[in-house]
Each structure stands twice: as structure tokens, then as C-alpha cells.
Motif scaffolding. Structure first.
Motif, PDB file in Angstrom:
ATOM      1  N   GLU A   1       0.785  -1.091  -0.183  1.00 15.41           N
ATOM      2  CA  GLU A   1      -0.161  -0.173  -0.026  1.00 15.41           C
ATOM      3  C   GLU A   1       1.049   1.376  -0.011  1.00 15.41           C
ATOM      4  OE1 GLU A   1      -3.325  -0.005   2.727  1.00 15.41           O
ATOM      5  OE2 GLU A   1      -3.324  -2.007   2.581  1.00 15.41           O
ATOM      6  N   ALA A   2       1.982   1.164   0.649  1.00 16.68           N
ATOM      7  CA  ALA A   2       2.807   2.467   0.912  1.00 16.68           C
ATOM      8  C   ALA A   2       3.658   2.743  -0.613  1.00 16.68           C
ATOM      9  CB  ALA A   2       3.859   2.217   2.005  1.00 16.68           C
ATOM     10  N   LEU A   3       3.896   1.679  -1.231  1.00 12.58           N
ATOM     11  CA  LEU A   3       4.515   1.809  -2.504  1.00 12.58           C
ATOM     12  C   LEU A   3       3.632   2.357  -3.560  1.00 12.58           C
ATOM     13  CD1 LEU A   3       7.039  -1.445  -2.801  1.00 12.58           C
ATOM     14  CD2 LEU A   3       7.458   1.144  -2.593  1.00 12.58           C
ATOM     15  N   ASP A   4       2.369   2.010  -3.547  1.00 15.25           N
ATOM     16  CA  ASP A   4       1.285   2.372  -4.488  1.00 15.25           C
ATOM     17  C   ASP A   4       1.009   3.852  -4.348  1.00 15.25           C
ATOM     18  OD1 ASP A   4      -0.211   1.723  -6.619  1.00 15.25           O
ATOM     19  OD2 ASP A   4      -2.007   2.269  -5.184  1.00 15.25           O
ATOM     20  N   CYS A   5       1.209   4.440  -3.339  1.00 11.70           N
ATOM     21  CA  CYS A   5       1.326   5.898  -3.132  1.00 11.70           C
ATOM     22  C   CYS A   5       2.615   6.717  -2.928  1.00 11.70           C
ATOM     23  CB  CYS A   5       0.440   6.103  -1.671  1.00 11.70           C
ATOM     24  SG  CYS A   5      -1.530   5.547  -1.901  1.00 11.70           S
ATOM     25  N   GLY A   6       3.632   5.860  -3.002  1.00 12.03           N
ATOM     26  CA  GLY A   6       5.104   6.350  -2.871  1.00 12.03           C
ATOM     27  C   GLY A   6       5.233   7.322  -3.745  1.00 12.03           C
ATOM     28  N   PRO A   7       6.395   7.975  -3.477  1.00 15.85           N
ATOM     29  CA  PRO A   7       7.073   9.222  -4.398  1.00 15.85           C
ATOM     30  C   PRO A   7       7.934   8.984  -5.572  1.00 15.85           C
ATOM     31  CG  PRO A   7       8.150   8.783  -2.500  1.00 15.85           C
ATOM     32  CD  PRO A   7       7.180   7.864  -2.422  1.00 15.85           C
ATOM     33  N   MET A   8       8.081   7.612  -5.896  1.00 16.23           N
ATOM     34  CA  MET A   8       8.646   7.370  -7.056  1.00 16.23           C
ATOM     35  C   MET A   8       7.871   6.258  -7.804  1.00 16.23           C
ATOM     36  SD  MET A   8      12.448   6.245  -5.890  1.00 16.23           S
ATOM     37  CE  MET A   8      13.357   7.396  -4.856  1.00 16.23           C
ATOM     38  N   ALA A   9       8.008   6.209  -9.239  1.00 15.57           N
ATOM     39  CA  ALA A   9       7.349   5.427 -10.185  1.00 15.57           C
ATOM     40  C   ALA A   9       7.863   4.083  -9.998  1.00 15.57           C
ATOM     41  CB  ALA A   9       7.416   5.761 -11.492  1.00 15.57           C
ATOM     42  N   VAL A  10       7.200   3.055  -9.608  1.00  8.75           N
ATOM     43  CA  VAL A  10       7.598   1.716  -9.165  1.00  8.75           C
ATOM     44  C   VAL A  10       7.082   0.753 -10.327  1.00  8.75           C
ATOM     45  CG1 VAL A  10       7.822  -0.236  -7.700  1.00  8.75           C
ATOM     46  CG2 VAL A  10       7.889   2.234  -6.994  1.00  8.75           C
ATOM     47  N   PHE A  11       7.970  -0.091 -10.911  1.00 14.77           N
ATOM     48  CA  PHE A  11       7.382  -0.861 -12.215  1.00 14.77           C
ATOM     49  C   PHE A  11       7.937  -2.470 -11.630  1.00 14.77           C
ATOM     50  CE2 PHE A  11       8.132   2.928 -13.958  1.00 14.77           C
ATOM     51  CZ  PHE A  11       7.003   3.306 -14.705  1.00 14.77           C
ATOM     52  N   VAL A  12       7.327  -3.521 -11.698  1.00  9.91           N
ATOM     53  CA  VAL A  12       7.703  -4.710 -11.595  1.00  9.91           C
ATOM     54  C   VAL A  12       7.158  -5.520 -13.031  1.00  9.91           C
ATOM     55  CG1 VAL A  12       7.085  -6.926 -10.393  1.00  9.91           C
ATOM     56  CG2 VAL A  12       6.861  -4.594  -9.166  1.00  9.91           C
TER      57      VAL A  12
ATOM     58  N   LEU B   1       3.816  -6.635 -14.750  1.00  4.02           N
ATOM     59  CA  LEU B   1       3.175  -7.241 -13.749  1.00  4.02           C
ATOM     60  C   LEU B   1       2.373  -6.538 -12.692  1.00  4.02           C
ATOM     61  CD1 LEU B   1       5.267 -10.395 -13.568  1.00  4.02           C
ATOM     62  CD2 LEU B   1       3.460  -9.996 -15.069  1.00  4.02           C
ATOM     63  N   ALA B   2       3.219  -5.224 -12.337  1.00  5.49           N
ATOM     64  CA  ALA B   2       2.451  -4.411 -11.591  1.00  5.49           C
ATOM     65  C   ALA B   2       3.137  -3.092 -11.445  1.00  5.49           C
ATOM     66  CB  ALA B   2       2.821  -5.023 -10.095  1.00  5.49           C
ATOM     67  N   VAL B   3       2.413  -2.264 -11.122  1.00  6.73           N
ATOM     68  CA  VAL B   3       3.034  -0.728 -11.337  1.00  6.73           C
ATOM     69  C   VAL B   3       2.170   0.025 -10.375  1.00  6.73           C
ATOM     70  CG1 VAL B   3       3.501  -0.446 -13.768  1.00  6.73           C
ATOM     71  CG2 VAL B   3       1.075  -0.035 -12.929  1.00  6.73           C
ATOM     72  N   ASN B   4       2.833   1.060  -9.851  1.00  6.00           N
ATOM     73  CA  ASN B   4       2.313   1.935  -8.556  1.00  6.00           C
ATOM     74  C   ASN B   4       1.386   3.089  -9.320  1.00  6.00           C
ATOM     75  OD1 ASN B   4       4.275   3.788  -9.123  1.00  6.00           O
ATOM     76  ND2 ASN B   4       4.771   4.148  -6.955  1.00  6.00           N
ATOM     77  N   ALA B   5       0.591   3.608  -8.375  1.00  8.59           N
ATOM     78  CA  ALA B   5      -0.282   4.785  -8.718  1.00  8.59           C
ATOM     79  C   ALA B   5       0.693   6.023  -9.386  1.00  8.59           C
ATOM     80  CB  ALA B   5      -1.020   5.317  -7.630  1.00  8.59           C
ATOM     81  N   TYR B   6       1.987   6.133  -8.855  1.00 10.84           N
ATOM     82  CA  TYR B   6       2.750   7.311  -9.288  1.00 10.84           C
ATOM     83  C   TYR B   6       3.098   7.051 -10.718  1.00 10.84           C
ATOM     84  CZ  TYR B   6       6.511  11.055  -9.548  1.00 10.84           C
ATOM     85  OH  TYR B   6       6.961  12.145  -9.889  1.00 10.84           O
ATOM     86  N   ALA B   7       3.511   5.713 -11.067  1.00 18.15           N
ATOM     87  CA  ALA B   7       3.923   5.599 -12.524  1.00 18.15           C
ATOM     88  C   ALA B   7       2.656   5.680 -13.381  1.00 18.15           C
ATOM     89  CB  ALA B   7       4.251   4.151 -12.643  1.00 18.15           C
ATOM     90  N   CYS B   8       1.467   5.392 -13.175  1.00 16.84           N
ATOM     91  CA  CYS B   8       0.464   5.923 -14.002  1.00 16.84           C
ATOM     92  C   CYS B   8       0.075   7.087 -14.292  1.00 16.84           C
ATOM     93  CB  CYS B   8      -0.999   4.946 -13.509  1.00 16.84           C
ATOM     94  SG  CYS B   8      -0.843   3.199 -13.236  1.00 16.84           S
ATOM     95  N   ASP B   9       0.114   7.852 -13.049  1.00 17.87           N
ATOM     96  CA  ASP B   9      -0.037   9.465 -13.245  1.00 17.87           C
ATOM     97  C   ASP B   9       1.077  10.020 -13.897  1.00 17.87           C
ATOM     98  OD1 ASP B   9      -2.409   9.120 -11.490  1.00 17.87           O
ATOM     99  OD2 ASP B   9      -1.129   9.878  -9.754  1.00 17.87           O
ATOM    100  N   LEU B  10       2.344   9.750 -13.739  1.00 15.84           N
ATOM    101  CA  LEU B  10       3.439  10.091 -14.260  1.00 15.84           C
ATOM    102  C   LEU B  10       3.496  10.020 -16.059  1.00 15.84           C
ATOM    103  CD1 LEU B  10       6.408  11.698 -13.781  1.00 15.84           C
ATOM    104  CD2 LEU B  10       7.178   9.415 -13.745  1.00 15.84           C
TER     105      LEU B  10
END
Length: 123
Positions: A17-28, A36-45
Motif C-alpha cells: 500500500e505504501a509503495l502504491d502511493c509512494g513518491p517514485m514510479a515503481v514497475f514490476v 506485472l505491477a505498477v504503482n499509482a505514481y507510475a500511472c499518473d506520471l
């Protein structure tokens, strides 16, 4: 359920949950480079809905000349860092710093990358 198992599940859930709202774009990504997974910041960015981004591969988004070699180096060495160019949904490009590494989750080999814009302050 033991206390240790319960603690582990809670920790993994909180980290996710913390990574999904984190300050960096995260990609798996998997071995084939499919996300296979991306966080909300990656999508927004990048301007994608999560489902749209999950239909893509690393090579669809990381468009700099060394992107394929960077992904291969990370697979071979277990980790890699540098700069990359990501293409947004609207076709514009964004220069990013990245750090990526391989990990195994549930018996699957995965590659996790974190990116942040070059022009953003780090401190």
C-alpha cells in the motif's frame, strides 16, 4: 495463524500500500519485460490507467537507445541503475533516473524498478 506469519502478512500489505502511493514510479516486470505491477505514481506520471500500463512491456515505455541493454544487464547482474527515457501515453518523453533489481517472489523471478524525474530534487 502464528504471530510471525500474521506480522509478515501485515508488513507485506503495508509495504504494498505504501509503495502504491509512494513518491517514485515503481514497475514490476517478468523475464519477458511485461509489466506485472505498477504503482499509482507510475500511472499518473506516464498518463496511463493501470490496466493500460499493465498491457505494455518495458520496451514499450523505456525508449532510450540503451533500454534493452539496461534490462539485460539487470537480468544478468541482478541490479542496474542509470538514466532512461520513458514515453508517456501522449507521446511526450520524460528523462528519468532509475534503479532496478531482480528478486524472487512466490518462486517467480521478477524485476523491480523505481524511477524518478531527473529534474526533481532528491533532497
Amino acid at each position: 495463524m502464528s504471530t510471525a506469519v500474521a506480522h509478515d502478512l501485515v508488513q507485506k500489505s503495508l509495504v504494498g500500500e505504501a509503495l502504491d502511493c509512494g513518491p517514485m514510479a515503481v514497475f514490476v516486470a517478468g523475464d519477458d519485460g511485461k509489466y506485472l505491477a505498477v504503482n499509482a505514481y507510475a500511472c499518473d506520471l506516464l498518463g496511463y490507467e493501470r490496466e493500460e500500463l499493465l498491457a505494455l512491456r518495458v520496451a514499450d515505455v523505456a525508449v532510450n537507445e540503451t533500454a534493452a541493454a539496461d534490462f539485460e544487464a539487470m537480468q544478468r547482474q541482478g541490479r542496474h541503475a542509470g538514466r532512461t527515457t520513458l514515453r508517456r501515453k501522449d507521446g511526450s518523453e520524460l528523462e528519468m533516473h532509475f534503479r532496478a533489481c531482480g528478486t524472487t517472489v512466490g518462486g517467480m523471478q521478477l524485476y523491480v524498478g523505481a524511477c524518478w524525474p531527473i529534474d526533481e530534487p532528491t533532497g
